[in-house]
Design a protein around this motif. Sequence first.
Motif, mmCIF file in Angstrom:
data_model
loop_
_atom_site.group_PDB
_atom_site.id
_atom_site.type_symbol
_atom_site.label_atom_id
_atom_site.label_comp_id
_atom_site.label_asym_id
_atom_site.label_seq_id
_atom_site.Cartn_x
_atom_site.Cartn_y
_atom_site.Cartn_z
ATOM 1 N N PRO A 199 2.250 -13.696 -4.498
ATOM 2 C CA PRO A 199 1.912 -12.571 -5.381
ATOM 3 C C PRO A 199 1.053 -11.510 -4.683
ATOM 4 O O PRO A 199 1.288 -10.301 -4.859
ATOM 5 C CB PRO A 199 1.152 -13.236 -6.537
ATOM 6 C CG PRO A 199 1.667 -14.635 -6.562
ATOM 7 C CD PRO A 199 1.877 -14.982 -5.118
ATOM 8 N N LEU A 200 0.072 -11.942 -3.885
ATOM 9 C CA LEU A 200 -0.751 -10.979 -3.166
ATOM 10 C C LEU A 200 0.081 -10.263 -2.111
ATOM 11 O O LEU A 200 -0.029 -9.035 -1.944
ATOM 12 C CB LEU A 200 -1.945 -11.668 -2.506
ATOM 13 C CG LEU A 200 -2.825 -10.777 -1.610
ATOM 14 C CD1 LEU A 200 -3.336 -9.562 -2.363
ATOM 15 C CD2 LEU A 200 -3.984 -11.584 -1.024
ATOM 16 N N LEU A 201 0.915 -10.993 -1.398
ATOM 17 C CA LEU A 201 1.741 -10.364 -0.373
ATOM 18 C C LEU A 201 2.678 -9.337 -0.996
ATOM 19 O O LEU A 201 2.895 -8.264 -0.413
ATOM 20 C CB LEU A 201 2.536 -11.428 0.375
ATOM 21 C CG LEU A 201 3.432 -10.914 1.504
ATOM 22 C CD1 LEU A 201 2.639 -10.117 2.527
ATOM 23 C CD2 LEU A 201 4.160 -12.085 2.169
ATOM 24 N N ARG A 202 3.230 -9.631 -2.155
ATOM 25 C CA ARG A 202 4.089 -8.656 -2.847
ATOM 26 C C ARG A 202 3.323 -7.361 -3.110
ATOM 27 O O ARG A 202 3.847 -6.256 -2.931
ATOM 28 C CB ARG A 202 4.593 -9.254 -4.157
ATOM 29 C CG ARG A 202 5.323 -8.256 -5.053
ATOM 30 C CD ARG A 202 5.704 -8.879 -6.382
ATOM 31 N NE ARG A 202 6.103 -7.856 -7.338
ATOM 32 C CZ ARG A 202 5.260 -7.192 -8.125
ATOM 33 N NH1 ARG A 202 3.956 -7.458 -8.073
ATOM 34 N NH2 ARG A 202 5.702 -6.273 -8.955
ATOM 35 N N GLU A 203 2.055 -7.486 -3.551
ATOM 36 C CA GLU A 203 1.248 -6.298 -3.817
ATOM 37 C C GLU A 203 0.988 -5.507 -2.538
ATOM 38 O O GLU A 203 1.060 -4.268 -2.529
ATOM 39 C CB GLU A 203 -0.081 -6.706 -4.458
ATOM 40 C CG GLU A 203 0.060 -7.300 -5.854
ATOM 41 C CD GLU A 203 -1.267 -7.796 -6.393
ATOM 42 O OE1 GLU A 203 -2.304 -7.574 -5.739
ATOM 43 O OE2 GLU A 203 -1.263 -8.420 -7.475
ATOM 44 N N LEU A 204 0.689 -6.215 -1.463
ATOM 45 C CA LEU A 204 0.405 -5.532 -0.197
ATOM 46 C C LEU A 204 1.651 -4.831 0.333
ATOM 47 O O LEU A 204 1.577 -3.696 0.844
ATOM 48 C CB LEU A 204 -0.109 -6.539 0.830
ATOM 49 C CG LEU A 204 -1.438 -7.227 0.496
ATOM 50 C CD1 LEU A 204 -1.782 -8.252 1.575
ATOM 51 C CD2 LEU A 204 -2.563 -6.212 0.346
ATOM 52 N N VAL A 205 2.788 -5.493 0.239
ATOM 53 C CA VAL A 205 4.045 -4.892 0.665
ATOM 54 C C VAL A 205 4.301 -3.612 -0.135
ATOM 55 O O VAL A 205 4.712 -2.574 0.408
ATOM 56 C CB VAL A 205 5.202 -5.897 0.500
ATOM 57 C CG1 VAL A 205 6.548 -5.207 0.600
ATOM 58 C CG2 VAL A 205 5.095 -6.999 1.547
ATOM 59 N N GLY A 206 4.040 -3.685 -1.436
ATOM 60 C CA GLY A 206 4.238 -2.518 -2.295
ATOM 61 C C GLY A 206 3.340 -1.358 -1.910
ATOM 62 O O GLY A 206 3.732 -0.185 -2.017
ATOM 63 N N GLU A 207 2.118 -1.666 -1.469
ATOM 64 C CA GLU A 207 1.203 -0.604 -1.055
ATOM 65 C C GLU A 207 1.720 0.149 0.162
ATOM 66 O O GLU A 207 1.334 1.303 0.393
ATOM 67 C CB GLU A 207 -0.185 -1.183 -0.763
ATOM 68 C CG GLU A 207 -0.939 -1.651 -1.999
ATOM 69 C CD GLU A 207 -2.323 -2.167 -1.660
ATOM 70 O OE1 GLU A 207 -2.970 -1.582 -0.769
ATOM 71 O OE2 GLU A 207 -2.757 -3.149 -2.288
ATOM 72 N N LEU A 208 2.591 -0.488 0.930
ATOM 73 C CA LEU A 208 3.192 0.165 2.093
ATOM 74 C C LEU A 208 4.533 0.805 1.749
ATOM 75 O O LEU A 208 5.261 1.251 2.644
ATOM 76 C CB LEU A 208 3.365 -0.838 3.236
ATOM 77 C CG LEU A 208 2.069 -1.408 3.821
ATOM 78 C CD1 LEU A 208 2.386 -2.397 4.935
ATOM 79 C CD2 LEU A 208 1.169 -0.298 4.339
#
Length: 218
Positions: A199-208
């Motif tokens: 879930p955190l990685l999904r958010e970080l990917v989205g920020e990019l």
Amino acid sequence: MPPVTLLLASASPARLATLRSAGVEPVVVVSRVDEDAAVAAAEAEHGSLAPEDVALLLARAKADDVAARVGSEDGPDTDLLLGCDSVLELDGEVHGKPADAAEAVARWRRMRGRSGVLHTGHWLLDLRGPDNGGTGGMVGGTASTTVHFADLSDAEVASYVATGEPLRVAGAFTIDGLGGPYVRGIEGDPGTVVGVSLPLLRELVGELGVAWHDLRTD
């Protein structure tokens, strides 16, 4: 359109398996970071670090180390690069992988019947070129999960340490392997304990500017 490619800067088979189970097939390049030296240098400059900051610091160090090699002729071509690191917080102290079996036994004798917090830092770099939607950005975050340990006997501690598994993982335990029976429960994302919070990685990917489903290869 081909999927966005991910490079994992980690030797952890559990992290790789977690990403694969979510449909992501990363390339793996193991970092060469001296973790103790990296933490010591940071604390010499900034003072004592909180456990969650230690995890993030090491995740970034691993990502930066591998990124420096990706641009070489021998380096793999990739779009995003992920560094991760996990540490266990117990009584305010930071614990990574035990140095040896004696340390693992001592650690478990402290942990049994108690609770600790497993922190996993994530650092994500965008290595895509501008013509390919690249931002040149970097984002990071730490996920934290409370772990409740079973009250093991001395014989159980010795038997588990003898398997060698506690020497290979942060905190000297797993929830997805031989250590599973020795964890009474967790509060938070199980992936954090395994080594990567999806879930955190999904958010970080989205920020990019990348959608999670663009990473999937299936």
